[in-house]
Design an enzyme around this catalytic site. Structure first.
Site, PDB file in Angstrom:
ATOM      1  N   GLY A  53      -4.930  -1.959   4.800  1.00  0.00           N
ATOM      2  CA  GLY A  53      -4.108  -3.080   4.332  1.00  0.00           C
ATOM      3  C   GLY A  53      -4.744  -4.432   4.612  1.00  0.00           C
ATOM      4  NE  ARG A  54      -6.385  -4.004  10.775  1.00  0.00           N
ATOM      5  CZ  ARG A  54      -5.688  -2.883  10.934  1.00  0.00           C
ATOM      6  NH1 ARG A  54      -4.532  -2.746  10.336  1.00  0.00           N
ATOM      7  NH2 ARG A  54      -6.148  -1.902  11.698  1.00  0.00           N
ATOM      8  CD  GLU A 109      -1.754  -4.567  11.392  1.00  0.00           C
ATOM      9  OE1 GLU A 109      -2.353  -4.439  10.318  1.00  0.00           O
ATOM     10  OE2 GLU A 109      -0.528  -4.776  11.443  1.00  0.00           O
ATOM     11  CE  LYS A 152       5.884  -1.033  10.159  1.00  0.00           C
ATOM     12  NZ  LYS A 152       4.897  -0.407   9.285  1.00  0.00           N
ATOM     13  CG  HIS A 193      -3.525 -36.107  16.596  1.00  0.00           C
ATOM     14  ND1 HIS A 193      -3.701 -37.350  17.171  1.00  0.00           N
ATOM     15  CD2 HIS A 193      -4.533 -35.965  15.691  1.00  0.00           C
ATOM     16  CE1 HIS A 193      -4.738 -37.945  16.606  1.00  0.00           C
ATOM     17  NE2 HIS A 193      -5.267 -37.124  15.712  1.00  0.00           N
ATOM     18  CE  LYS A 213      -3.647   2.273   2.564  1.00  0.00           C
ATOM     19  NZ  LYS A 213      -4.660   2.216   3.618  1.00  0.00           N
ATOM     20  CD  GLU A 250       9.297  -6.144   7.234  1.00  0.00           C
ATOM     21  OE1 GLU A 250       9.029  -5.012   6.766  1.00  0.00           O
ATOM     22  OE2 GLU A 250       9.094  -6.438   8.427  1.00  0.00           O
TER      23      GLU A 250
HETATM   24  O1  F6P Z   1       3.273  -2.879   9.784  1.00  0.00           O
HETATM   25  C1  F6P Z   1       1.929  -3.124   9.681  1.00  0.00           C
HETATM   26  C2  F6P Z   1       1.425  -2.828   8.299  1.00  0.00           C
HETATM   27  O2  F6P Z   1       1.321  -1.466   8.117  1.00  0.00           O
HETATM   28  C3  F6P Z   1       0.099  -3.519   8.036  1.00  0.00           C
HETATM   29  O3  F6P Z   1      -0.974  -2.835   8.544  1.00  0.00           O
HETATM   30  C4  F6P Z   1       0.122  -3.637   6.557  1.00  0.00           C
HETATM   31  O4  F6P Z   1      -0.814  -4.556   6.086  1.00  0.00           O
HETATM   32  C5  F6P Z   1       1.549  -4.066   6.338  1.00  0.00           C
HETATM   33  O5  F6P Z   1       2.284  -3.335   7.294  1.00  0.00           O
HETATM   34  C6  F6P Z   1       2.105  -3.849   4.963  1.00  0.00           C
HETATM   35  O6  F6P Z   1       2.018  -2.508   4.559  1.00  0.00           O
HETATM   36  P1  F6P Z   1       2.222  -2.105   3.058  1.00  0.00           P
HETATM   37  O7  F6P Z   1       1.132  -2.731   2.258  1.00  0.00           O
HETATM   38  O8  F6P Z   1       2.137  -0.611   3.039  1.00  0.00           O
HETATM   39  O9  F6P Z   1       3.570  -2.590   2.613  1.00  0.00           O
END
Ligand code: F6P
Length: 547
Positions: free
Chosen positions: A268-269, A354, A513, A385, A207, A213
């Site tokens: 995002g979620r 979240e 972060k 199990h 987003k 990452e």
């Molecule tokens: O760190 C949490 C978060 O902001 C989530 O809410 C989001 O889904 C994820 O990181 C990834 O964010 P982006 O889509 O901006 O890379």
């Protein structure tokens, strides 16, 4: 808004607590032969939700629905489908429901109906999928695409990864989808080891297009591709982006025509229904992606138009309020009896934890009651199990949610019979257990001595009386999965509304972060670091000594 705890109906509910707890589930069923039909709710002809094995009664249900009315849940639901500012701490609307509205529908934001722009983007997605599926889109060697690697994390990974995995039986487009999210290079390495650079398409999903990452993995993937094709001009055939940040996408080197857009009003979620769902459409075909959207839309309509007393997401949320805030049960176990739903608990963790893992209300005050539960789970029968022992006899009571499908996608009828039998048996065992008398009779029937019976019986008694919900679908398909996901989205929204929290921000993830950014610099330097707390300094020193 007056907080949950000060609501007169909530106070009344607490007065019911002792009485409700004093009555066992076994006694409730014995007293009321209609209990199942009273508390089993229908969503169309595909889905049933059995809430009869929860510690509640019709009186509690009525009070909970009244509480929801007192807290203006009706207008809040209406607002979820149009102009609103639910995400007030980030200055954004939450209008993900518009993503699955059909052509001709209306969801107005700042005076503009956003549904047409949603469908413009869906048409672009469809056209792109067609090009990939027909082989018109080719890689640097002139061959068609066989593998799609989604690089994203959190909401830009969990939803699409869960859906692609869940709908594996519907993957017939000749495209394998892979997901890379983690900062651990092990994940990228393991995916790159099994794909052919000439036939791989990377979808960079973010987003913000700033998430460390994702950008680190995306840069490494680009370098890997360049090493294979040796021509920067070819990179565009292998990278597309899904984002709200066109400038950052372009700065990365992906042209606007290869960027699929979504909007700030999609959290995002809650984004798998947007272009973030591109890997779903590529792996399953666009029509199936549309079926997923249609299932979610049907659940939206159910939320919007069904009285609270039969409204499934509302009832699930109200029951969780009852379990968490009145009965003091702080976690929820999610147990899909469907192997392909193995990523569902992880997806729900982000969706719910979240969203509702918050300690401050919408007016900035500390909340004094519990909010979001710990959500966890595993597919059945594997969980049986592993940790089900604790569910049956442990000191903590975990309300369990079972999810099952009457028909299987596979031709293993014996497996499916046994799978469903196990799911039903677990709910039965949790609710009704096995008392001392039964245990003693069984041991006696086995021919055990009186002494052995006295010794073993306490270990074998299962108190039961442990609550569970069963969600039963007719079959596993994109439409039903869409409805199921939307059901949990709405449950999350309704919970957050009743707790008076902002379910759409996530400030709690920011500090880590920022701290990591500093530590990355410290790790780049071999010298001694003394600028942190002594534990961090000590661990940094050990890492530097060992690496
Ligand atoms: O760190 C949490 C978060 O902001 C989530 O809410 C989001 O889904 C994820 O990181 C990834 O964010 P982006 O889509 O901006 O890379």
């Amino acid at each position: 808004m007056t907080s949950l705890h000060q609501q007169p109906r909530f106070v009344a509910l607490q007065e019911f607590k002792r009485r409700e707890q004093a009555m066992s589930l076994a006694a409730r069923f014995a007293e009321d032969p209609e209990r199942f039909s009273r508390f089993c709710f229908a969503f169309g002809s595909h889905l049933r939700v059995d809430l009869s094995r929860q510690h509640w009664s019709s009186e509690v249900q009525v009070l909970l629905c009244e509480l929801a009315r007192d807290m203006k849940l009706g207008p809040a639901i209406a607002a979820l489908f149009g102009d609103n500012l639910f995400n007030h701490t980030e200055g954004r609307a939450a209008l993900h429901t518009a993503l699955r509205m059909p052509v001709g529908a209306s969801a107005v934001l700042d005076g503009v109906n956003v549904v047409p722009q949603v469908h413009v983007e869906l048409a672009r997605l469809r056209a792109f999928c067609d090009r990939v599926h027909t082989g018109e889109w080719r890689g640097f060697g002139g061959q068609s695409i066989t593998d799609v690697v989604n690089i994203g994390i959190g909401g830009s990974d969990l939803g699409p990864a869960m859906v692609v995995e869940a709908l594996a039986p519907y993957q017939d487009k000749g495209i394998r989808a892979h997901f890379v999210s983690n900062m651990d290079g092990a994940q990228l390495a393991s995916v790159l080891a099994v794909v052919d650079p000439a036939r791989t398409l990377f979808v960079i999903s973010s987003k913000t297009f700033t998430t460390d990452e994702t950008m680190t993995n995306a840069r490494a993937a680009r370098a890997w591709l360049l090493a294979a094709c040796n021509d920067p001009a070819q990179v565009k055939k292998h990278f597309v982006a899904v984002s709200t940040n066109a400038a950052a996408v372009q700065a990365f080197g992906i042209s606007p025509e290869h960027m699929f857009e979504f909007w700030s009003w999609v959290g995002g979620r809650f984004s798998l229904w947007s272009a973030i769902g591109l890997p779903i459409a590529l792996a399953l075909g666009f029509e199936r992606f549309e079926q997923l959207l249609a299932g979610a839309h049907e659940m939206d309509e159910h939320l919007r138009h069904t009285p609270f007393e039969q409204n499934i997401p509302v009832l699930l949320a109200l029951l969780s309020i009852w379990n968490i805030n009145v009965l003091g049960l702080q976690s929820e176990g999610i147990f899909p009896y469907s192997h392909h739903l193995k990523r569902f608990p992880a997806y729900l963790q982000q969706l719910n934890m979240e969203s509702n893992g918050k300690g401050v209300n919408n007016t900035g005050e500390k909340i004094t009651h519990n909010t979001g539960p710990i959500v966890w789970g595993e597919v059945g029968t594997n969980g049986q199990h592993a940790f089900f022992q604790l569910l049956h006899q442990g000191s903590q009571v975990v309300p369990a949610e079972f999810i099952g499908f009457a028909r299987s996608c596979y031709d293993y009828p014996e497996h499916h019979r046994k799978l469903l039998a196990n799911m039903l048996a677990q709910a039965q065992a949790l609710a009704f257990g096995k008392d001392r008398q039964q245990v003693e009779a069984e041991l006696a029937a086995e021919g055990q001595s009186a002494e052995a019976i006295a010794k073993l019986a306490p270990y074998k008694v299962m108190d039961g009386n442990r609550p569970s919900t069963t969600i039963l679908c007719d079959e596993f398909n994109p439409h039903n999965l869409g409805a199921l996901i939307a059901l949990y989205e709405h449950k999350t929204f309704v919970q957050g509304m009743l707790w008076n929290i902002n379910s759409f921000d996530q400030w709690g993830v920011e500090l880590g972060k920022k701290l990591a950014a500093r530590l990355i610099d410290d790790l780049a330097d071999d010298g001694v670091t003394t600028s942190h707390d002594s534990a961090t300094n000590g661990l940094l020193a050990q890492i530097k000594a060992w690496r």
